[in-house]
Design a protein around this motif. Structure first.
Motif, mmCIF file in Angstrom:
data_model
loop_
_atom_site.group_PDB
_atom_site.id
_atom_site.type_symbol
_atom_site.label_atom_id
_atom_site.label_comp_id
_atom_site.label_asym_id
_atom_site.label_seq_id
_atom_site.Cartn_x
_atom_site.Cartn_y
_atom_site.Cartn_z
ATOM 1 N N LEU A 174 -90.116 3.822 -24.769
ATOM 2 C CA LEU A 174 -89.470 2.506 -24.928
ATOM 3 C C LEU A 174 -90.376 1.373 -24.428
ATOM 4 C CD1 LEU A 174 -85.935 3.552 -23.606
ATOM 5 C CD2 LEU A 174 -86.506 2.975 -25.974
ATOM 6 N N ASN A 175 -91.627 1.756 -24.095
ATOM 7 C CA ASN A 175 -92.618 0.783 -23.591
ATOM 8 C C ASN A 175 -92.168 0.062 -22.334
ATOM 9 O OD1 ASN A 175 -94.483 1.285 -25.639
ATOM 10 N ND2 ASN A 175 -93.297 0.002 -27.055
ATOM 11 N N MET A 176 -91.444 0.744 -21.492
ATOM 12 C CA MET A 176 -91.061 0.135 -20.218
ATOM 13 C C MET A 176 -92.304 0.123 -19.318
ATOM 14 S SD MET A 176 -87.262 1.776 -19.838
ATOM 15 C CE MET A 176 -86.472 0.808 -18.597
ATOM 16 N N PRO A 177 -92.459 -0.886 -18.455
ATOM 17 C CA PRO A 177 -93.674 -0.988 -17.639
ATOM 18 C C PRO A 177 -93.708 0.069 -16.529
ATOM 19 C CG PRO A 177 -92.128 -2.753 -17.094
ATOM 20 C CD PRO A 177 -91.504 -1.966 -18.191
ATOM 21 N N LEU A 178 -94.585 1.079 -16.677
ATOM 22 C CA LEU A 178 -94.669 2.184 -15.716
ATOM 23 C C LEU A 178 -96.116 2.415 -15.315
ATOM 24 C CD1 LEU A 178 -92.487 4.768 -17.677
ATOM 25 C CD2 LEU A 178 -91.708 3.266 -15.850
ATOM 26 N N LYS A 179 -96.328 2.888 -14.088
ATOM 27 C CA LYS A 179 -97.694 3.216 -13.657
ATOM 28 C C LYS A 179 -97.973 4.705 -13.839
ATOM 29 C CE LYS A 179 -99.527 0.966 -9.992
ATOM 30 N NZ LYS A 179 -99.562 0.476 -8.602
ATOM 31 N N ILE A 180 -96.913 5.506 -14.060
ATOM 32 C CA ILE A 180 -97.120 6.955 -14.129
ATOM 33 C C ILE A 180 -96.598 7.565 -15.442
ATOM 34 C CG2 ILE A 180 -97.105 7.346 -11.640
ATOM 35 C CD1 ILE A 180 -94.208 8.253 -11.903
ATOM 36 N N LYS A 181 -97.078 8.785 -15.686
ATOM 37 C CA LYS A 181 -96.619 9.590 -16.833
ATOM 38 C C LYS A 181 -95.813 10.758 -16.267
ATOM 39 C CE LYS A 181 -100.891 8.875 -19.496
ATOM 40 N NZ LYS A 181 -101.643 8.238 -18.412
ATOM 41 N N PRO A 182 -95.049 11.460 -17.123
ATOM 42 C CA PRO A 182 -94.255 12.597 -16.611
ATOM 43 C C PRO A 182 -95.086 13.595 -15.815
ATOM 44 C CG PRO A 182 -93.651 12.138 -18.888
ATOM 45 C CD PRO A 182 -94.794 11.226 -18.569
ATOM 46 N N GLU A 183 -96.332 13.854 -16.280
ATOM 47 C CA GLU A 183 -97.155 14.866 -15.591
ATOM 48 C C GLU A 183 -97.634 14.417 -14.204
ATOM 49 O OE1 GLU A 183 -97.475 13.743 -18.667
ATOM 50 O OE2 GLU A 183 -99.531 13.167 -19.151
ATOM 51 N N ASP A 184 -97.474 13.118 -13.887
ATOM 52 C CA ASP A 184 -97.832 12.642 -12.539
ATOM 53 C C ASP A 184 -96.704 12.907 -11.538
ATOM 54 O OD1 ASP A 184 -100.227 11.559 -13.510
ATOM 55 O OD2 ASP A 184 -99.181 9.742 -14.172
ATOM 56 N N ILE A 185 -95.578 13.431 -12.026
ATOM 57 C CA ILE A 185 -94.454 13.724 -11.127
ATOM 58 C C ILE A 185 -94.548 15.190 -10.717
ATOM 59 C CG2 ILE A 185 -91.946 13.666 -10.838
ATOM 60 C CD1 ILE A 185 -91.812 11.643 -13.114
ATOM 61 N N LYS A 186 -94.780 15.420 -9.444
ATOM 62 C CA LYS A 186 -95.005 16.787 -8.957
ATOM 63 C C LYS A 186 -93.710 17.386 -8.419
ATOM 64 C CE LYS A 186 -99.302 16.307 -9.906
ATOM 65 N NZ LYS A 186 -99.451 16.432 -11.353
ATOM 66 N N PRO A 187 -93.507 18.698 -8.649
ATOM 67 C CA PRO A 187 -92.321 19.360 -8.090
ATOM 68 C C PRO A 187 -92.482 19.630 -6.604
ATOM 69 C CG PRO A 187 -93.672 20.927 -9.324
ATOM 70 C CD PRO A 187 -94.341 19.598 -9.461
ATOM 71 N N THR A 226 -83.617 4.394 -9.397
ATOM 72 C CA THR A 226 -84.637 4.583 -8.356
ATOM 73 C C THR A 226 -85.935 5.088 -8.980
ATOM 74 O OG1 THR A 226 -82.921 5.104 -6.765
ATOM 75 C CG2 THR A 226 -85.143 5.769 -6.164
ATOM 76 N N ILE A 227 -85.827 6.064 -9.891
ATOM 77 C CA ILE A 227 -87.039 6.614 -10.527
ATOM 78 C C ILE A 227 -87.743 5.540 -11.361
ATOM 79 C CG2 ILE A 227 -87.881 8.284 -12.267
ATOM 80 C CD1 ILE A 227 -87.276 9.521 -9.501
ATOM 81 N N LEU A 228 -86.984 4.731 -12.091
ATOM 82 C CA LEU A 228 -87.618 3.665 -12.893
ATOM 83 C C LEU A 228 -88.378 2.703 -11.981
ATOM 84 C CD1 LEU A 228 -84.892 2.779 -15.568
ATOM 85 C CD2 LEU A 228 -87.068 3.962 -15.947
ATOM 86 N N ARG A 229 -87.774 2.387 -10.840
ATOM 87 C CA ARG A 229 -88.418 1.457 -9.900
ATOM 88 C C ARG A 229 -89.687 2.086 -9.316
ATOM 89 N NH1 ARG A 229 -87.950 1.310 -4.630
ATOM 90 N NH2 ARG A 229 -85.996 2.460 -4.548
ATOM 91 N N LEU A 230 -89.559 3.331 -8.832
ATOM 92 C CA LEU A 230 -90.716 3.995 -8.211
ATOM 93 C C LEU A 230 -91.842 4.219 -9.224
ATOM 94 C CD1 LEU A 230 -88.945 6.626 -5.913
ATOM 95 C CD2 LEU A 230 -89.994 4.450 -5.243
ATOM 96 N N ALA A 231 -91.448 4.537 -10.466
ATOM 97 C CA ALA A 231 -92.456 4.800 -11.502
ATOM 98 C C ALA A 231 -93.225 3.526 -11.862
ATOM 99 C CB ALA A 231 -91.791 5.383 -12.745
ATOM 100 N N ALA A 232 -92.624 2.386 -11.594
ATOM 101 C CA ALA A 232 -93.310 1.110 -11.864
ATOM 102 C C ALA A 232 -94.184 0.693 -10.678
ATOM 103 C CB ALA A 232 -92.274 0.027 -12.159
ATOM 104 N N GLU A 233 -93.933 1.302 -9.506
ATOM 105 C CA GLU A 233 -94.642 0.874 -8.287
ATOM 106 C C GLU A 233 -95.748 1.837 -7.854
ATOM 107 O OE1 GLU A 233 -90.599 -1.019 -6.216
ATOM 108 O OE2 GLU A 233 -91.594 0.684 -5.277
#
Ligand SMILES: NC(=O)c1ccc[n+]([C@@H]2O[C@H](COP(=O)([O-])OP(=O)(O)OC[C@H]3O[C@@H](n4cnc5c(N)ncnc54)[C@H](OP(=O)(O)O)[C@@H]3O)[C@@H](O)[C@H]2O)c1
Length: 298
Positions: A235-248, A163-170
């Motif tokens: 791993l160069n997976m296609p993502l729109k966000i970085k770890p710091e864009d994930i808010k607690p 789910t996180i991989l999918r959301l991080a790409a969208e």
């Protein structure tokens, strides 16, 4: 003499991995929903009579935690009534039953990792139905090996990692719960440890019983999401966000039908001591799985 193993729930996250790992223990008959509806007592009884297993490994369960709040009958049918029936049939035929329990049997209020003997107090229907299944199995007096596991993921089926991989790409940003902690556990580790313990038991090492099984270390869902995205980036997976864009975000900011324990961390000393195992840190198998997913997509 070959050990006959009847594997139930063979298409699930853990069940799929068990198909592979149990080959080192004996002959595996893998049963899916298409082969037998496990809420049908007559069918389950006939299945066991025809296979005459030495070991039943039950990886089937009702695992939809939120849906269970409105489908408690279905949750109890699979999570309580099936282990109760398996336990009864196993006791009559001296079959060893392997089953899986959950961190959700605890209410999560303890401030340290949970031991096997800690008081149970499930906060949701799923946890209560799984606890009832374990108690039924124990009450039957059959030989049983039960692993309490938590936060299970694999390359198959829906789970938090995928789910996180999918959301991080969208999406451009994500908010993830940061006040629930646990140990993310790959289905492959659960399957490998299960097979290892069965081989040791057959060799007279260790005892049957209830064991906590989780990798070392702990994190929050937020920490896990950051780790997934950070590693996927390398791993160069296609993502729109970085770890710091994930808010607690607190649990209160993400209401769900089922309550979840704040602390899902389990102490695994008993398992490691009894079966002379060393469990990996949770980040190691996660990195392997992300590598596997990345390779399968390229
Ligand atoms: N997932 C977690 O985070 C988690 C956490 C703690 C404990 N556990 C425990 O770990 C064990 C394995 O979980 P998992 O994540 O591998 O579960 P899963 O992926 O949801 O797999 C469960 C399997 O049970 C099968 N099943 C469900 N109802 C059935 C029925 N009426 N008849 C026949 N088969 C039926 C499903 O069949 P279909 O493939 O046809 O749906 C599926 O293959 C379970 O005991 C679970 O309670 C899981």
């Amino acid at each position: 003499m070959t050990t006959n193993i009847l594997l139930l729930g063979a298409d699930g996250q853990v069940g799929w991995e068990l198909r592979r790992s149990l080959l080192s223990v004996g002959k595996v008959s893998a049963i899916t929903r298409q082969d037998c509806s496990l809420t049908d007592r007559t069918a389950v009884t006939a299945l066991i009579a025809s296979h005459q297993p030495d070991i039943i490994v039950n990886a089937a369960a009702y695992t939809a935690v939120d849906l269970a709040e409105s489908e408690s009958q279905q949750a109890y049918a699979l999570n309580r009534d099936l282990p109760a029936l398996l336990g009864e049939l196993a006791r009559q035929r001296d079959i060893l039953v392997v089953d899986y329990s959950t961190d959700y049997v605890f209410d999560g209020s303890k401030s340290a990792p949970y031991f096997e003997h800690d008081e149970t107090a499930p906060a949701n229907i799923y946890g209560a139905s799984k606890l009832a299944g374990l108690q039924a199995l124990q009450a039957c007096g059959c030989r049983h090996l039960v692993f309490r596991v938590s936060w299970v993921y694999s390359a198959r089926r829906g789970n938090f990692i995928k789910t996180i991989l999918r959301l991080a790409a969208e999406r451009d940003a994500l908010s993830i719960v940061s006040d629930q902690i646990g140990s993310p556990t790959p289905a492959s580790l659960i399957a490998d440890v299960s097979a290892n313990c069965l081989r040791l038991l057959a060799a007279g090492i260790g005892q049957a019983g209830v064991y906590h099984l989780a990798p070392a270390g702990q994190t929050s869902w937020h920490g896990l999401a950051q780790e997934i995205v950070g590693h996927a980036q390398t791993l160069n997976m296609p993502l729109k966000i970085k770890p710091e864009d994930i808010k607690p975000t607190p649990t209160s900011g993400y209401p769900t039908p089922a309550q979840r324990p704040a602390n899902s961390v389990m102490n695994t000393d008993k398992l490691q001591r009894t079966f002379q195992l060393q469990l990996p840190h949770w980040q190691e198998p996660l990195a392997h799985l992300l590598q596997e997913i990345s390779e399968s997509r390229s």
